[in-house]
Scaffold this motif. Structure first.
Motif, short mmCIF file in Angstrom:
data_model
loop_
_atom_site.label_atom_id
_atom_site.label_comp_id
_atom_site.label_asym_id
_atom_site.label_seq_id
_atom_site.Cartn_x
_atom_site.Cartn_y
_atom_site.Cartn_z
N LEU A 256 37.67 41.64 38.76
CA LEU A 256 36.83 40.49 39.56
C LEU A 256 37.03 40.53 40.94
O LEU A 256 36.21 40.06 41.74
CB LEU A 256 37.33 39.01 38.99
CG LEU A 256 36.44 37.81 39.35
CD1 LEU A 256 34.98 38.08 38.88
CD2 LEU A 256 36.97 36.58 38.60
N SER A 257 38.23 40.85 41.49
CA SER A 257 38.38 40.86 42.94
C SER A 257 37.73 41.92 43.48
O SER A 257 37.25 41.81 44.59
CB SER A 257 39.97 41.06 43.13
OG SER A 257 40.40 42.52 42.41
N TYR B 159 35.54 34.42 29.78
CA TYR B 159 35.34 35.76 30.64
C TYR B 159 36.35 35.38 31.75
O TYR B 159 36.93 36.45 32.31
CB TYR B 159 33.89 35.38 31.25
CG TYR B 159 33.71 36.24 32.50
CD1 TYR B 159 33.87 37.66 32.34
CD2 TYR B 159 33.42 35.99 33.77
CE1 TYR B 159 33.63 38.44 33.53
CE2 TYR B 159 33.22 36.50 34.91
CZ TYR B 159 33.39 38.02 34.81
OH TYR B 159 33.15 38.49 35.83
N ARG B 160 36.57 34.15 32.33
CA ARG B 160 37.56 33.85 33.18
C ARG B 160 39.05 34.24 32.88
O ARG B 160 39.83 34.73 33.70
CB ARG B 160 37.59 32.53 34.12
CG ARG B 160 36.22 32.23 34.73
CD ARG B 160 36.04 33.05 35.88
NE ARG B 160 36.90 32.67 36.89
CZ ARG B 160 37.12 31.51 37.73
NH1 ARG B 160 36.00 30.58 37.51
NH2 ARG B 160 38.17 31.25 38.26
N ILE B 161 39.33 33.84 31.72
CA ILE B 161 40.72 34.32 31.34
C ILE B 161 41.00 35.60 31.16
O ILE B 161 42.09 36.36 31.66
CB ILE B 161 41.02 33.74 29.89
CG1 ILE B 161 41.10 32.11 29.79
CG2 ILE B 161 42.24 34.10 29.20
CD1 ILE B 161 40.97 31.22 28.57
N LEU B 162 39.95 36.55 30.72
CA LEU B 162 40.18 38.11 30.57
C LEU B 162 40.05 38.72 31.97
O LEU B 162 40.72 39.52 32.19
CB LEU B 162 38.69 38.68 29.79
CG LEU B 162 38.49 38.12 28.34
CD1 LEU B 162 37.45 38.87 27.74
CD2 LEU B 162 39.81 38.75 27.65
N SER B 163 39.31 37.89 33.09
CA SER B 163 39.41 38.69 34.36
C SER B 163 40.54 38.28 34.86
O SER B 163 40.91 39.42 35.69
CB SER B 163 38.41 37.92 35.07
OG SER B 163 36.94 38.01 34.51
N PRO C 122 42.88 42.86 28.10
CA PRO C 122 44.00 42.94 27.03
C PRO C 122 43.73 43.58 25.58
O PRO C 122 42.41 43.95 25.49
CB PRO C 122 44.00 41.34 26.76
CG PRO C 122 42.80 40.77 27.28
CD PRO C 122 42.02 41.82 28.39
N SER C 123 44.71 43.92 24.82
CA SER C 123 44.45 44.39 23.59
C SER C 123 45.14 43.35 22.59
O SER C 123 45.62 42.45 22.99
CB SER C 123 45.33 45.65 23.47
OG SER C 123 46.40 45.71 23.84
#
Length: 324
Positions: A126-127, A212-216, A226-227
């Motif tokens: 995201l950055s 989406y934000r948690i994954l980002s 993550p896996s």
């Protein structure tokens, strides 16, 4: 001869959105960052529509790519993804120019952004998406950022100060509305919006936007998605984010449920690129790009989420538009 070929190739499109819109598309050049399964769908749609493109990607072809990137073949595993896929992409439309550079979201320079009409980012943290949107703001370019994960997906749109018209009627009775101006916030600004302000009368902030934000956030901290083994870390990050955005506590039409089971499932599908989901989200992005370039049709303002449970699409603005 070239004009005749263009007329034959683009005839149906010209009937749909008009000759002027088609000319604008052919005069535009796309910078696509990330040739994932979603990126493949995006570039396919837009090259067929008449856009020239530069594809920036720095990843090798993996076994997983073969499930959703239809430009890659088994023999390409281990090769540069953009180099391996380029010949097939060029075959889609010989009337446009398609180039490739081995650069990822972290290394695309400002000069490359400035040389294009619009930028679509389909891969990367995201950055780096925030950085590229900043370049687009500076140079007056349209910016789109999207990601597909499992059966869900998210799209962010920043068209700057965008003017559009809406068509009504059919055939000879088509009319265009008066011009409407929308001022789009940057991605950086949008990300500051608290989630407890993004609900509506039907419920809280879309769950797959939260996912989406948690994954980002996980990707920002670790440099990867993550896996399944990362479920505990995903749970901890999710709990932190939900609490900081005011949606963890019990509040009607505001709170979002979050459990260890939710985290385990999200970690399990985070890296899954599923072809039909990429096709749906890629189609939406193609539609939004055509609306942007043509100036016809109300654009997504400024988030679109493809919801896993219903496969419905939901749009919302973050932060909310200021009342006049």
């Amino acid at each position: 001869a070239t004009q005749s070929r263009e007329s034959d190739l683009y005839d149906r499109q010209i009937r749909l959105w008009g000759a002027e819109a088609q000319r604008r598309m052919q005069a535009s050049k796309l910078l696509l960052v990330g040739l994932s399964g979603l990126g493949a769908e995006i570039v396919k749609n837009l090259v067929l529509a008449g856009f020239s493109a530069t594809i920036a990607d720095d990843q090798p072809v993996t076994e997983e790519d073969l499930a959703s990137n239809f430009f890659a073949e088994g023999a390409n595993v281990g090769q540069s993804r953009v180099t391996a896929c380029l010949p097939c992409i060029r075959e889609l439309n010989t009337l446009v120019s398609v180039e490739a550079v081995e650069l990822g979201a972290a290394t695309v320079p400002e000069e490359l952004v400035a040389a294009h009409s619009l930028v679509i980012v389909a891969d990367g943290p995201l950055s780096h998406r925030v950085r590229l949107d900043g370049y687009c703001k500076k140079h007056g370019k349209a910016f789109f950022a999207a990601q597909a994960f499992g059966l869900a997906g998210a799209l962010f749109v920043d068209l700057g100060n965008h003017t559009y018209r809406v068509e009504t009627g059919q055939g000879e009775n088509v009319k265009l509305s008066e011009p409407k101006l929308v001022e789009f916030p940057s991605l950086a600004e949008s990300l500051t919006a608290r989630w407890d302000t993004l609900g509506d009368r039907w419920g809280s902030v879309p769950r797959d936007y939260v996912n989406y934000r948690i994954l980002s956030e996980f990707q920002e901290r670790t440099g990867r998605l993550p896996s399944p083994e990362d479920a505990n870390d995903v749970f901890a990050i999710g709990k932190q984010l939900l609490a900081s955005h005011g949606v963890l506590e019990e509040r009607p039409k505001v709170s979002v449920s979050w459990s260890e089971g939710d985290a385990s499932r999200l970690a399990a599908i985070a890296q899954a690129s599923i072809a039909p989901v990429c096709a749906m989200l890629g189609g939406i992005i193609g539609q939004e790009v055509v609306k942007c370039i043509s100036g016809k049709g109300e654009p997504v303002e400024n988030w679109f989420v493809l919801e896993e449970v219903t496969e419905h699409g939901k749009t919302f603005r973050a932060p909310a538009a200021k009342k006049k």
